[in-house]
Each structure stands twice: as structure tokens, then as C-alpha cells.
Design an enzyme around this catalytic site. Structure first.
Site, PDB file in Angstrom:
ATOM      1  N   ASN A  15      39.735  38.688  33.432  1.00 55.73           N
ATOM      2  CA  ASN A  15      40.750  37.681  33.119  1.00 55.73           C
ATOM      3  C   ASN A  15      42.102  38.325  32.838  1.00 55.73           C
ATOM      4  O   ASN A  15      42.185  39.388  32.227  1.00 55.73           O
ATOM      5  CB  ASN A  15      40.320  36.843  31.912  1.00 55.73           C
ATOM      6  CG  ASN A  15      39.024  36.098  32.189  1.00 55.73           C
ATOM      7  OD1 ASN A  15      38.642  35.947  33.342  1.00 55.73           O
ATOM      8  ND2 ASN A  15      38.358  35.644  31.145  1.00 55.73           N
TER       9      ASN A  15
ATOM     10  N   HIS B 123      41.613  43.373  36.188  1.00 57.00           N
ATOM     11  CA  HIS B 123      42.468  42.661  37.146  1.00 57.00           C
ATOM     12  C   HIS B 123      43.884  42.466  36.612  1.00 57.00           C
ATOM     13  O   HIS B 123      44.615  41.597  37.084  1.00 57.00           O
ATOM     14  CB  HIS B 123      41.850  41.313  37.533  1.00 57.00           C
ATOM     15  CG  HIS B 123      40.622  41.446  38.398  1.00 57.00           C
ATOM     16  ND1 HIS B 123      39.727  40.419  38.620  1.00 57.00           N
ATOM     17  CD2 HIS B 123      40.142  42.513  39.099  1.00 57.00           C
ATOM     18  CE1 HIS B 123      38.753  40.846  39.414  1.00 57.00           C
ATOM     19  NE2 HIS B 123      38.972  42.114  39.718  1.00 57.00           N
TER      20      HIS B 123
HETATM   21  C1  BJW Z   1      31.409  28.820  32.603  1.00 57.04           C
HETATM   22  C2  BJW Z   1      32.055  27.833  31.883  1.00 57.04           C
HETATM   23  C3  BJW Z   1      31.748  27.756  30.535  1.00 57.04           C
HETATM   24  C4  BJW Z   1      32.738  27.651  33.880  1.00 57.04           C
HETATM   25  N1  BJW Z   1      30.877  28.617  30.006  1.00 57.04           N
HETATM   26  N2  BJW Z   1      30.531  29.665  32.056  1.00 57.04           N
HETATM   27  C5  BJW Z   1      33.499  41.355  51.907  1.00 57.04           C
HETATM   28  C6  BJW Z   1      32.379  41.721  51.169  1.00 57.04           C
HETATM   29  C7  BJW Z   1      32.496  42.324  49.911  1.00 57.04           C
HETATM   30  C8  BJW Z   1      33.739  42.570  49.358  1.00 57.04           C
HETATM   31  C9  BJW Z   1      34.845  42.214  50.108  1.00 57.04           C
HETATM   32  C10 BJW Z   1      34.733  41.623  51.356  1.00 57.04           C
HETATM   33  N3  BJW Z   1      35.992  41.381  51.822  1.00 57.04           N
HETATM   34  C11 BJW Z   1      36.887  41.806  50.908  1.00 57.04           C
HETATM   35  C12 BJW Z   1      36.193  42.325  49.843  1.00 57.04           C
HETATM   36  C13 BJW Z   1      36.776  42.886  48.597  1.00 57.04           C
HETATM   37  C14 BJW Z   1      37.423  41.794  47.736  1.00 57.04           C
HETATM   38  C15 BJW Z   1      36.395  40.702  47.478  1.00 57.04           C
HETATM   39  O1  BJW Z   1      35.547  40.797  46.600  1.00 57.04           O
HETATM   40  N4  BJW Z   1      36.490  39.585  48.200  1.00 57.04           N
HETATM   41  C16 BJW Z   1      35.534  38.496  48.038  1.00 57.04           C
HETATM   42  C17 BJW Z   1      36.231  37.194  48.289  1.00 57.04           C
HETATM   43  C18 BJW Z   1      34.353  38.750  48.961  1.00 57.04           C
HETATM   44  N5  BJW Z   1      37.816  42.430  46.502  1.00 57.04           N
HETATM   45  C19 BJW Z   1      38.982  43.033  46.347  1.00 57.04           C
HETATM   46  O2  BJW Z   1      39.833  43.021  47.231  1.00 57.04           O
HETATM   47  C20 BJW Z   1      39.213  43.777  45.054  1.00 57.04           C
HETATM   48  N6  BJW Z   1      39.624  45.103  45.342  1.00 57.04           N
HETATM   49  C21 BJW Z   1      38.830  45.975  45.967  1.00 57.04           C
HETATM   50  O3  BJW Z   1      37.699  45.672  46.365  1.00 57.04           O
HETATM   51  O4  BJW Z   1      39.361  47.233  46.097  1.00 57.04           O
HETATM   52  C22 BJW Z   1      38.585  48.233  46.788  1.00 57.04           C
HETATM   53  C23 BJW Z   1      37.555  48.905  45.942  1.00 57.04           C
HETATM   54  C24 BJW Z   1      36.537  49.610  46.542  1.00 57.04           C
HETATM   55  C25 BJW Z   1      35.568  50.247  45.778  1.00 57.04           C
HETATM   56  C26 BJW Z   1      35.632  50.220  44.403  1.00 57.04           C
HETATM   57  C27 BJW Z   1      36.657  49.550  43.811  1.00 57.04           C
HETATM   58  C28 BJW Z   1      37.591  48.879  44.583  1.00 57.04           C
HETATM   59  C29 BJW Z   1      40.291  43.113  44.225  1.00 57.04           C
HETATM   60  C30 BJW Z   1      39.879  41.760  43.721  1.00 57.04           C
HETATM   61  C31 BJW Z   1      41.027  41.109  42.978  1.00 57.04           C
HETATM   62  C32 BJW Z   1      40.664  39.725  42.466  1.00 57.04           C
HETATM   63  N7  BJW Z   1      41.838  39.105  41.970  1.00 57.04           N
HETATM   64  C33 BJW Z   1      41.711  37.785  41.328  1.00 57.04           C
HETATM   65  C34 BJW Z   1      43.132  37.304  40.955  1.00 57.04           C
HETATM   66  C35 BJW Z   1      43.643  38.080  39.742  1.00 57.04           C
HETATM   67  C36 BJW Z   1      44.959  37.578  39.276  1.00 57.04           C
HETATM   68  C37 BJW Z   1      44.919  36.131  38.880  1.00 57.04           C
HETATM   69  O5  BJW Z   1      44.314  35.744  37.870  1.00 57.04           O
HETATM   70  O6  BJW Z   1      45.563  35.333  39.588  1.00 57.04           O
HETATM   71  O7  BJW Z   1      40.901  37.882  40.150  1.00 57.04           O
HETATM   72  S1  BJW Z   1      40.866  36.578  42.331  1.00 57.04           S
HETATM   73  C38 BJW Z   1      40.039  35.794  40.980  1.00 57.04           C
HETATM   74  O8  BJW Z   1      38.609  35.971  41.099  1.00 57.04           O
HETATM   75  C39 BJW Z   1      40.458  36.571  39.721  1.00 57.04           C
HETATM   76  C40 BJW Z   1      39.181  36.653  38.960  1.00 57.04           C
HETATM   77  O9  BJW Z   1      39.244  37.694  38.013  1.00 57.04           O
HETATM   78  C41 BJW Z   1      38.164  36.845  40.051  1.00 57.04           C
HETATM   79  C42 BJW Z   1      36.752  36.478  39.640  1.00 57.04           C
HETATM   80  O10 BJW Z   1      36.666  35.120  39.321  1.00 57.04           O
HETATM   81  P1  BJW Z   1      35.700  34.644  38.135  1.00 57.04           P
HETATM   82  O11 BJW Z   1      36.218  35.140  36.848  1.00 57.04           O
HETATM   83  O12 BJW Z   1      34.298  34.961  38.470  1.00 57.04           O
HETATM   84  O13 BJW Z   1      35.962  33.061  38.151  1.00 57.04           O
HETATM   85  P2  BJW Z   1      35.210  31.920  39.004  1.00 57.04           P
HETATM   86  O14 BJW Z   1      36.062  30.715  38.934  1.00 57.04           O
HETATM   87  O15 BJW Z   1      34.838  32.409  40.334  1.00 57.04           O
HETATM   88  O16 BJW Z   1      33.847  31.702  38.198  1.00 57.04           O
HETATM   89  C43 BJW Z   1      33.824  31.155  36.907  1.00 57.04           C
HETATM   90  C44 BJW Z   1      32.371  31.052  36.461  1.00 57.04           C
HETATM   91  O17 BJW Z   1      32.351  30.576  35.134  1.00 57.04           O
HETATM   92  C45 BJW Z   1      31.533  30.056  37.304  1.00 57.04           C
HETATM   93  O18 BJW Z   1      30.274  30.653  37.632  1.00 57.04           O
HETATM   94  C46 BJW Z   1      31.316  28.878  36.361  1.00 57.04           C
HETATM   95  O19 BJW Z   1      30.072  28.241  36.522  1.00 57.04           O
HETATM   96  C47 BJW Z   1      31.384  29.561  35.015  1.00 57.04           C
HETATM   97  N8  BJW Z   1      31.835  28.676  33.941  1.00 57.04           N
HETATM   98  N9  BJW Z   1      32.859  27.110  32.770  1.00 57.04           N
HETATM   99  C48 BJW Z   1      30.270  29.546  30.827  1.00 57.04           C
HETATM  100  N10 BJW Z   1      32.317  26.801  29.758  1.00 57.04           N
END
Ligand code: BJW
Length: 232
Positions: free
Chosen positions: A92, A109
Site C-alpha cells: 500500500n 510499492h
Molecule cells: C479485504 C477487505 C477487507 C477487500 N478485509 N480483505 C505475467 C506473469 C507474471 C508477472 C507479470 C506478467 N506480466 C507482467 C508481470 C509483472 C507485473 C505483474 O505482476 N503483472 C500482473 C498484472 C500479472 N509486476 C510488475 O510489473 C512489478 N514489477 C516487477 O515485476 O519488476 C520485475 C521484478 C522481477 C523479479 C523480482 C522483482 C521484480 C511492479 C508491480 C507494481 C504494482 N503497482 C500497483 C500500483 C502502485 C501505486 C498505486 O497505488 O497506484 O500496486 S498496481 C496495484 O496492485 C498496487 C497494489 O499494491 C497491487 C496489489 O493490489 P492488492 O493490494 O492485492 O489489491 P487488490 O484490489 O487486488 O486486492 C484487495 C484484496 O483485499 C482482495 O482480495 C479483496 O477480497 C480483499 N479485501 N476488502 C480483508 N475488509
């Protein structure tokens, strides 16, 4: 659980949902309101910087109107009372863990309240807007961007995170969908190393089956109950 001495906790948007901050992938979430390619990629920023700076200015401003919830409070209590090693790795960009009182927090992030200069690459604490193109406090260039990690960029402090997972005996994931890597892969990394794994989430996440245990419910209820169980 009295033999647990070293814990890594991963938090996601779900832990801040009960504070009133939108998650990303839920119905009505941020990615339903905005095209992710436009606002969360370096290419989107290059195409339309004003749109991206406004998006993050609005989210930074909204932070003033929310407060930590019982899940943040419980992790702050754990941070204060757990005598072993602890690292809260949050995806977050809000500051609710810190405002609840936790200090062992790593923002993989980035943070809304930080600005990154694309000229000198320095990170500066930031509470104001960026869309008016203020000068970088270090080099004075008007080239500040939100200090957040977009798709295609390297998350912060990966070495430190992997080291903490290697040394952990418990990995806990709270409020994250498991849709974004590398964070989504931490559970498998932990399991491969023989670390116990626990998920606390509203519903089963994409990676639920990787966890030794998965509990479903609201973070504001599950997290305080788990912390109480651990500290008892
Ligand atoms: C509750 C609740 C309640 C609700 N109680 N629970 C193909 C395959 C694999 C990987 C890739 C691919 N193509 C590209 C990639 C890599 C890519 C990636 O993962 N893409 C995917 C789409 C597949 N990743 C990247 O590019 C990352 N970098 C990278 O990989 O660099 C290379 C590397 C290589 C090796 C090692 C290390 C690095 C960078 C990712 C950057 C993500 N950025 C964001 C934006 C940040 C800025 C902003 O805030 O605007 O980060 S995107 C967004 O998603 C944000 C979040 O941190 C992130 C995760 O989201 P999160 O937190 O999981 O939220 P939700 O909404 O998805 O889920 C919420 C959950 O809560 C749900 O399950 C609900 O049910 C639950 N919930 N209410 C408890 N009350």
C-alpha cells in the site's frame, strides 16, 4: 504459536478498505474507475503526465480524510509487543500502518507522501500536490513524479524482503488478491523454504491454495483476533 520468533507480514489494499480507501480489483475499485495502463505505468505517465499527477494528487489528498482501522491498530500492537523479528511489507502507498503506530514497515510499492525526481532520482517527503509541477527540493528541476512503483518497474527493497522471508518462520498475507508479482509469489518462496504460511482475506485469493491456512473475513476482525492469539 509460542515458538514463532520471526514473522513477515505482507499487506495489501484489503487492510485499508475498512478505512475507506478503495481497493484496486474489487467491484467499484480503482481499476474499474481508471484504466490501469493510463495511470499505473511509466508509458501512461509519459503519454499524459497531467492525468497521472492529478490521479495521485487526489489520492494523496483523500489520505487526510481517513484513519487507521482495527487491523492497522492490531499490527501496531504486534509491532510494539512482539519481541521477535517482525517485518510488515506493505504494497500500500498509504501511511495507515505508520499512523497506527507501527514502525517496522517497508513500502515495496512506494508511498503517496513521497515524490521522486526523474532528473536527480532523489526521493523527498511530499504532502502537497505535484500536478502544478513544483521544483525538486534537491535539484530544483520541475520533474517530480509520484514515488510509487508502476507496472514494469522494480519494487523497492527486494533484497531485504527476500532476506526477511528466508529468515522467517511465519509468513502472513493480509488483504491482497495475489494478482501482482513479485508480491504474489512470496507465499511460494516462503513455502519452498519451509516457512509456515497464513492468509487473512475477505475471500479466497488467487493464491489461496498455496497457504497452509486461509481464513476468510474482514481484516478489521480477523487481524485483531490473530494478533491476540499470537501474543497470548
Ligand atoms: C479485504 C477487505 C477487507 C477487500 N478485509 N480483505 C505475467 C506473469 C507474471 C508477472 C507479470 C506478467 N506480466 C507482467 C508481470 C509483472 C507485473 C505483474 O505482476 N503483472 C500482473 C498484472 C500479472 N509486476 C510488475 O510489473 C512489478 N514489477 C516487477 O515485476 O519488476 C520485475 C521484478 C522481477 C523479479 C523480482 C522483482 C521484480 C511492479 C508491480 C507494481 C504494482 N503497482 C500497483 C500500483 C502502485 C501505486 C498505486 O497505488 O497506484 O500496486 S498496481 C496495484 O496492485 C498496487 C497494489 O499494491 C497491487 C496489489 O493490489 P492488492 O493490494 O492485492 O489489491 P487488490 O484490489 O487486488 O486486492 C484487495 C484484496 O483485499 C482482495 O482480495 C479483496 O477480497 C480483499 N479485501 N476488502 C480483508 N475488509
Amino acid at each position: 504459536m509460542s515458538d514463532i520468533r520471526n514473522i513477515v507480514i505482507l499487506t495489501g489494499a484489503g487492510i485499508s478498505a475498512e478505512s475507506g480507501i478503495d481497493t484496486f480489483r474489487s467491484a467499484g475499485g480503482l481499476w474499474e474507475q481508471h484504466n490501469v495502463e493510463d495511470v499505473a505505468t511509466p508509458e501512461g505517465f509519459a503519454r499524459d503526465p497531467a492525468l497521472v499527477l492529478n490521479f495521485y494528487d487526489m489520492r494523496r489528498e483523500a489520505l487526510c480524510k481517513v484513519a487507521p482501522n482495527p487491523a492497522h491498530d492490531a499490527l501496531a500492537r504486534l509491532d510494539a509487543e512482539f519481541s521477535g523479528e517482525l517485518l510488515i511489507v506493505t504494497q500500500n502507498v498509504d501511511d495507515l500502518h505508520e499512523r497506527a503506530g507501527a514502525s517496522r514497515v517497508l513500502h515495496m510499492h512506494g508511498e503517496l507522501k513521497s515524490a521522486l525526481c526523474t532528473s536527480c532520482e532523489m526521493r523527498s517527503p511530499w504532502n502537497a500536490t505535484l500536478s502544478d509541477r513544483p521544483p525538486c527540493p534537491v535539484c530544483q528541476a520541475p520533474t517530480l513524479r509520484p514515488d510509487v512503483v508502476w507496472f514494469g518497474e522494480m519494487p523497492y527493497q527486494m533484497e531485504r524482503i527476500y532476506r526477511a522471508i528466508r529468515e522467517a518462520d511465519l509468513f502472513v498475507s493480509i488483504g491482497t488478491s495475489g494478482a501482482v508479482y513479485p508480491a504474489a509469489g512470496f507465499v511460494r518462496d516462503a513455502r519452498d523454504l519451509g516457512v509456515q504460511t497464513l492468509e487473512l482475506n475477505l475471500e479466497r485469493s488467487e493464491g489461496s491454495h498455496w497457504f497452509h491456512e486461509s481464513r476468510q473475513g474482514r481484516a478489521g476482525e480477523l487481524v485483531p483476533a490473530w494478533v491476540e492469539e499470537l501474543l497470548r
